[in-house]
Design a protein around this motif. Structure first.
Motif, PDB file in Angstrom:
ATOM      1  N   THR A  62       0.841  -1.188   0.000  1.00 18.27           N
ATOM      2  CA  THR A  62       0.000   0.000   0.000  1.00 18.27           C
ATOM      3  C   THR A  62       0.885   1.249   0.000  1.00 18.27           C
ATOM      4  OG1 THR A  62      -1.800   1.153   1.137  1.00 18.27           O
ATOM      5  CG2 THR A  62      -0.141   0.118   2.519  1.00 18.27           C
ATOM      6  N   ALA A  63       0.328   2.329  -0.519  1.00  9.08           N
ATOM      7  CA  ALA A  63       1.034   3.613  -0.471  1.00  9.08           C
ATOM      8  C   ALA A  63       0.370   4.566   0.522  1.00  9.08           C
ATOM      9  CB  ALA A  63       1.048   4.247  -1.860  1.00  9.08           C
ATOM     10  N   LYS A  64      -0.699   4.114   1.168  1.00  5.63           N
ATOM     11  CA  LYS A  64      -1.485   4.983   2.036  1.00  5.63           C
ATOM     12  C   LYS A  64      -1.289   4.602   3.501  1.00  5.63           C
ATOM     13  CE  LYS A  64      -6.178   6.754   2.692  1.00  5.63           C
ATOM     14  NZ  LYS A  64      -7.597   6.690   2.236  1.00  5.63           N
ATOM     15  N   ALA A  65      -0.711   5.494   4.269  1.00  4.67           N
ATOM     16  CA  ALA A  65      -0.511   5.256   5.692  1.00  4.67           C
ATOM     17  C   ALA A  65      -1.823   5.465   6.440  1.00  4.67           C
ATOM     18  CB  ALA A  65       0.564   6.185   6.244  1.00  4.67           C
ATOM     19  N   ARG A  66      -2.112   4.571   7.379  1.00  2.00           N
ATOM     20  CA  ARG A  66      -3.305   4.703   8.203  1.00  2.00           C
ATOM     21  C   ARG A  66      -2.987   5.488   9.470  1.00  2.00           C
ATOM     22  NH1 ARG A  66      -3.688  -0.740   7.558  1.00  2.00           N
ATOM     23  NH2 ARG A  66      -3.146  -0.960   9.749  1.00  2.00           N
ATOM     24  N   ARG A  67      -3.937   6.232   9.924  1.00  2.00           N
ATOM     25  CA  ARG A  67      -3.774   6.957  11.175  1.00  2.00           C
ATOM     26  C   ARG A  67      -4.251   6.104  12.341  1.00  2.00           C
ATOM     27  NH1 ARG A  67      -5.835  13.166   9.987  1.00  2.00           N
ATOM     28  NH2 ARG A  67      -4.288  13.683   8.371  1.00  2.00           N
ATOM     29  N   GLY A  68      -3.420   5.979  13.342  1.00  2.00           N
ATOM     30  CA  GLY A  68      -3.841   5.284  14.552  1.00  2.00           C
ATOM     31  C   GLY A  68      -3.736   3.782  14.487  1.00  2.00           C
ATOM     32  N   GLY A  69      -3.388   3.224  13.344  1.00  2.00           N
ATOM     33  CA  GLY A  69      -3.275   1.775  13.239  1.00  2.00           C
ATOM     34  C   GLY A  69      -1.915   1.289  13.715  1.00  2.00           C
ATOM     35  N   ALA A  70      -1.801  -0.027  13.844  1.00  2.00           N
ATOM     36  CA  ALA A  70      -0.531  -0.619  14.269  1.00  2.00           C
ATOM     37  C   ALA A  70       0.517  -0.404  13.182  1.00  2.00           C
ATOM     38  CB  ALA A  70      -0.708  -2.098  14.551  1.00  2.00           C
ATOM     39  N   LEU A  71       1.703  -0.022  13.609  1.00  2.00           N
ATOM     40  CA  LEU A  71       2.780   0.297  12.669  1.00  2.00           C
ATOM     41  C   LEU A  71       4.043  -0.426  13.097  1.00  2.00           C
ATOM     42  CD1 LEU A  71       3.746   2.081  10.246  1.00  2.00           C
ATOM     43  CD2 LEU A  71       4.413   3.794  11.958  1.00  2.00           C
ATOM     44  N   ALA A  72       4.695  -1.076  12.144  1.00  2.00           N
ATOM     45  CA  ALA A  72       5.979  -1.719  12.402  1.00  2.00           C
ATOM     46  C   ALA A  72       7.065  -0.939  11.681  1.00  2.00           C
ATOM     47  CB  ALA A  72       5.973  -3.165  11.920  1.00  2.00           C
ATOM     48  N   LEU A  73       8.112  -0.603  12.414  1.00  2.00           N
ATOM     49  CA  LEU A  73       9.252   0.104  11.854  1.00  2.00           C
ATOM     50  C   LEU A  73      10.438  -0.846  11.736  1.00  2.00           C
ATOM     51  CD1 LEU A  73       9.000   3.424  13.917  1.00  2.00           C
ATOM     52  CD2 LEU A  73       8.046   2.917  11.651  1.00  2.00           C
ATOM     53  N   VAL A  74      11.327  -0.505  10.848  1.00  2.00           N
ATOM     54  CA  VAL A  74      12.476  -1.359  10.554  1.00  2.00           C
ATOM     55  C   VAL A  74      13.743  -0.694  11.066  1.00  2.00           C
ATOM     56  CG1 VAL A  74      13.843  -2.415   8.712  1.00  2.00           C
ATOM     57  CG2 VAL A  74      11.348  -2.336   8.525  1.00  2.00           C
ATOM     58  N   ALA A  75      14.582  -1.485  11.739  1.00  2.00           N
ATOM     59  CA  ALA A  75      15.877  -0.998  12.189  1.00  2.00           C
ATOM     60  C   ALA A  75      16.975  -1.912  11.655  1.00  2.00           C
ATOM     61  CB  ALA A  75      15.946  -0.945  13.708  1.00  2.00           C
ATOM     62  N   GLY A  76      18.105  -1.315  11.317  1.00  2.00           N
ATOM     63  CA  GLY A  76      19.231  -2.080  10.814  1.00  2.00           C
ATOM     64  C   GLY A  76      20.512  -1.677  11.496  1.00  2.00           C
ATOM     65  N   SER A  77      21.570  -2.399  11.181  1.00  2.00           N
ATOM     66  CA  SER A  77      22.868  -2.108  11.761  1.00  2.00           C
ATOM     67  C   SER A  77      23.521  -0.969  10.984  1.00  2.00           C
ATOM     68  CB  SER A  77      23.766  -3.342  11.723  1.00  2.00           C
ATOM     69  OG  SER A  77      23.169  -4.416  12.421  1.00  2.00           O
ATOM     70  N   GLY A  78      23.890   0.083  11.685  1.00  2.00           N
ATOM     71  CA  GLY A  78      24.569   1.207  11.061  1.00  2.00           C
ATOM     72  C   GLY A  78      25.997   1.321  11.551  1.00  2.00           C
ATOM     73  N   PRO A  79      26.766   2.231  10.999  1.00  2.00           N
ATOM     74  CA  PRO A  79      28.166   2.381  11.405  1.00  2.00           C
ATOM     75  C   PRO A  79      28.324   2.765  12.877  1.00  2.00           C
ATOM     76  CG  PRO A  79      27.473   4.187   9.970  1.00  2.00           C
ATOM     77  CD  PRO A  79      26.391   3.171   9.936  1.00  2.00           C
ATOM     78  N   ASP A  80      27.309   3.421  13.426  1.00  2.00           N
ATOM     79  CA  ASP A  80      27.379   3.855  14.822  1.00  2.00           C
ATOM     80  C   ASP A  80      26.399   3.107  15.711  1.00  2.00           C
ATOM     81  OD1 ASP A  80      29.327   5.835  14.204  1.00  2.00           O
ATOM     82  OD2 ASP A  80      27.710   7.109  13.422  1.00  2.00           O
ATOM     83  N   GLY A  81      25.915   1.952  15.227  1.00  2.00           N
ATOM     84  CA  GLY A  81      24.972   1.172  16.008  1.00  2.00           C
ATOM     85  C   GLY A  81      23.622   1.082  15.332  1.00  2.00           C
ATOM     86  N   PRO A  82      22.599   0.631  16.037  1.00  2.00           N
ATOM     87  CA  PRO A  82      21.266   0.479  15.448  1.00  2.00           C
ATOM     88  C   PRO A  82      20.712   1.798  14.956  1.00  2.00           C
ATOM     89  CG  PRO A  82      21.411  -0.623  17.580  1.00  2.00           C
ATOM     90  CD  PRO A  82      22.638   0.211  17.440  1.00  2.00           C
ATOM     91  N   GLU A  83      20.028   1.742  13.811  1.00  2.00           N
ATOM     92  CA  GLU A  83      19.417   2.956  13.277  1.00  2.00           C
ATOM     93  C   GLU A  83      18.107   2.617  12.595  1.00  2.00           C
ATOM     94  OE1 GLU A  83      22.505   4.404  10.721  1.00  2.00           O
ATOM     95  OE2 GLU A  83      21.860   3.161   9.035  1.00  2.00           O
ATOM     96  N   LEU A  84      17.147   3.512  12.701  1.00  2.00           N
ATOM     97  CA  LEU A  84      15.870   3.325  12.033  1.00  2.00           C
ATOM     98  C   LEU A  84      16.056   3.430  10.529  1.00  2.00           C
ATOM     99  CD1 LEU A  84      13.396   5.330  14.290  1.00  2.00           C
ATOM    100  CD2 LEU A  84      13.417   2.862  13.907  1.00  2.00           C
ATOM    101  N   ARG A  85      15.347   2.560   9.796  1.00  2.00           N
ATOM    102  CA  ARG A  85      15.452   2.570   8.344  1.00  2.00           C
ATOM    103  C   ARG A  85      14.148   2.994   7.668  1.00  2.00           C
ATOM    104  NH1 ARG A  85      19.597  -1.157   6.889  1.00  2.00           N
ATOM    105  NH2 ARG A  85      21.390  -0.604   8.189  1.00  2.00           N
ATOM    106  N   SER A  86      13.040   2.922   8.360  1.00  2.00           N
ATOM    107  CA  SER A  86      11.742   3.181   7.751  1.00  2.00           C
ATOM    108  C   SER A  86      11.632   4.615   7.273  1.00  2.00           C
ATOM    109  CB  SER A  86      10.605   2.873   8.729  1.00  2.00           C
ATOM    110  OG  SER A  86      10.581   1.497   9.043  1.00  2.00           O
ATOM    111  N   ALA A  87      11.044   4.781   6.090  1.00  2.00           N
ATOM    112  CA  ALA A  87      10.877   6.124   5.530  1.00  2.00           C
ATOM    113  C   ALA A  87       9.670   6.840   6.121  1.00  2.00           C
ATOM    114  CB  ALA A  87      10.734   6.039   4.010  1.00  2.00           C
ATOM    115  N   SER A  88       8.722   6.106   6.668  1.00  2.00           N
ATOM    116  CA  SER A  88       7.513   6.693   7.249  1.00  2.00           C
ATOM    117  C   SER A  88       7.405   6.274   8.709  1.00  2.00           C
ATOM    118  CB  SER A  88       6.266   6.234   6.491  1.00  2.00           C
ATOM    119  OG  SER A  88       6.360   6.553   5.121  1.00  2.00           O
ATOM    120  N   GLY A  89       6.864   7.143   9.540  1.00  2.00           N
ATOM    121  CA  GLY A  89       6.563   6.786  10.916  1.00  2.00           C
ATOM    122  C   GLY A  89       7.698   6.949  11.898  1.00  2.00           C
TER     123      GLY A  89
END
Length: 495
Positions: A15-42
């Motif tokens: 989907t391209a449409k973000a819902r308001r108030g719904g459950a959201l999962a964000l993605v984190a990955g390993s960065g040069p300085d430790g964990p970092e968020l990767r998600s473009a939205s939220g």
């Protein structure tokens, strides 16, 4: 009570449409300085310092609940972000959502997964495949079904090519469904799953796909047509054997190679007169995993509408102990006339495959012939429990198989067909000797080669990866569905 096959799976879409108030999962990955968020939205819903406060590592498959300012939240780690990382992360998220649903005793509503803006389409597809398979569970019970996650939406980042993303995810979900269907068949208990059940399940599930034809041959047809190997193996059981023929030949397939897939369909294996040890015999309900992979692959190929002609053959039998069981020392005449001296009734897989391979050559005129089976314990010793062995008469075909597997997350290793052992499968009393001494995986392949008529042929031994003792990545404990995705991808490689 019979399990529902195919089992329900979570629905994964784009989907391209973000819902308001719904459950959201964000993605984190390993960065040069430790964990970092990767998600473009939220990401703006995560308070400063929250990842540090939660001691997030972003390791592959790490899943945490997040107190987002916008509503229920989850964090899933993808580590370094390779294909396997994304596949494992998808499975881990679905498993965590299912565990949460069980704790709350209510289904988890639709969860959106915010994808990174620079994510390759192929990795989004890997996540979708893992998320679908992470929700697979086969259980025979009278209890009410536990609440589960039913819907995941992959939230595209601004500027993403939605059409390309949707197509890749759709294909990944169909591949996951093929794997899950193979798991279902392998995991069904053998008091339910006899040859007739396996054949009937194939017919019901595959006939529902437009253009995929399924024919089931019974024991009378097998006897009339000289399938001596199948009849010998199935002769000790009160539940007679079957042969399943699946045909996919769409009009657009004209001019493409004819690929014939043959899968071992032993619905339970006691070892026969050469009886197996009691310890571990309960796992023999998965001894038809090769046949399950072929059935599921044909269903997946048809669902994807691949414009290539593919035939699937699955000889189904139960190898049991009784007064009518075949014996060591017997000589069996296969379809087409070749004879085999039986030396070990627990080497039954090659007996049924020999009939089916000979039938494939004579009746289906293949350009490429591939068989897949849980055939030898020797391959588990050689390659362990996560890699399938490939024996092939054609180097190009071997490369196609290993490449196809790598593209869909299944590991294969090419094994040698050593002609130094070719004479070992010769018999003094018959044309062939079923189970000679020597390197077991190699001699089994050399025996089967005798029925391939010099065609480009590959034998895939999945004795190791067809079963898993515990979950890992997108794989669940029990029957794994291994090889189903590879076979679909192999067919696609000829287009």
């Amino acid at each position: 009570m019979s399990p529902s096959v195919p089992t329900p799976l979570p629905r994964v879409s784009v989907t391209a449409k973000a819902r308001r108030g719904g459950a959201l999962a964000l993605v984190a990955g390993s960065g040069p300085d430790g964990p970092e968020l990767r998600s473009a939205s939220g990401a703006d819903a995560v308070g400063a310092g929250l990842l540090d406060a939660l001691a997030v590592t972003a390791a592959t498959g790490e899943v945490r609940r997040l107190p987002l300012s916008t509503g229920p939240g989850w964090l899933v780690g993808v580590g370094d972000g390779g294909p396997r990382d994304w596949r494992a992360a998808g499975a881990a998220l679905t498993r965590a959502l299912n565990a949460r649903a069980r704790d709350l005793d209510e289904p988890v509503g639709s969860v959106q997964v915010a994808l990174p803006g620079d994510l390759a389409v192929a990795n989004a597809a890997e996540f979708a495949l893992g998320a679908t398979l992470g929700g697979h569970e086969l259980k025979v019970t009278n209890e009410a079904k536990a609440p589960r996650a039913k819907t995941l939406e992959l939230l595209a980042a601004p500027g993403d090519d939605l059409a390309a993303l949707d197509a890749a995810v759709h294909r990944a979900v169909l591949l996951a469904e093929a794997t899950a269907f193979a798991r279902d068949m392998a995991g069904t208990p053998s008091n339910i799953k006899d040859p007739a059940w396996l054949a009937g399940t194939a017919r019901k599930a595959c006939s529902a796909v437009a253009g995929l034809d399924v024919v089931v041959r019974d024991e009378k047809w097998l006897a009339k047509n000289g399938f001596g190997g199948v009849l010998a193996v199935g002769g000790g059981s009160s539940r007679p054997p079957r042969l399943v023929e699946l045909s996919w030949n769409p009009p657009a397939a004209q001019g493409t190679p004819h690929l014939v897939l043959v899968g071992k369909g032993i619905t339970f294996d006691t070892g026969g007169i050469s009886v197996k040890p009691a310890e571990g015999m309960h796992l023999m309900r998965t001894d038809m995993s090769g046949g399950a992979a072929v059935i599921a692959a044909l269903r997946g190929i048809a669902a994807l509408q691949l414009p290539i002609r593919v035939t699937g053959l699955v000889p189904c039998a139960e190898n049991h102990v009784s007064g009518s069981a075949y014996r060591p020392g017997d000589v069996v005449r296969h379809y087409g006339g070749k004879t085999t001296e039986v030396t070990n009734t627990d080497a039954e897989g090659r007996m049924v495959l020999a009939d089916a391979l000979a039938y494939a050559v004579r009746e289906h005129d293949p350009d490429v012939l591939v068989d897949v089976a849980t055939l030898t314990g020797a391959m588990k010793v050689a390659l362990g429990l996560r890699t399938g062995g490939v024996f092939a008469t054609d180097p190009e075909l071997a490369k196609r198989v290993t490449t196809a597997g790598a593209e869909v997350g299944e590991s294969w290793w090419e094994m040698p067909l050593l002609d130094a052992h070719a004479d070992d499968v010769r018999s003094e009393i018959a044309d062939l000797r079923q189970c000679p001494p020597g390197p077991g995986g190699i001699t089994a392949a050399l025996f089967l080669r005798e029925f391939s008529a010099g065609l480009p042929w590959a034998h895939l031994d999945i004795a190791g990866p067809a079963r898993a003792e515990k979950p890992y990545d997108e794989v669940g404990a029990g029957g794994t569905g291994f090889a189903a995705r590879t076979l679909v991808q192999l067919a696609a490689s000829y287009l």
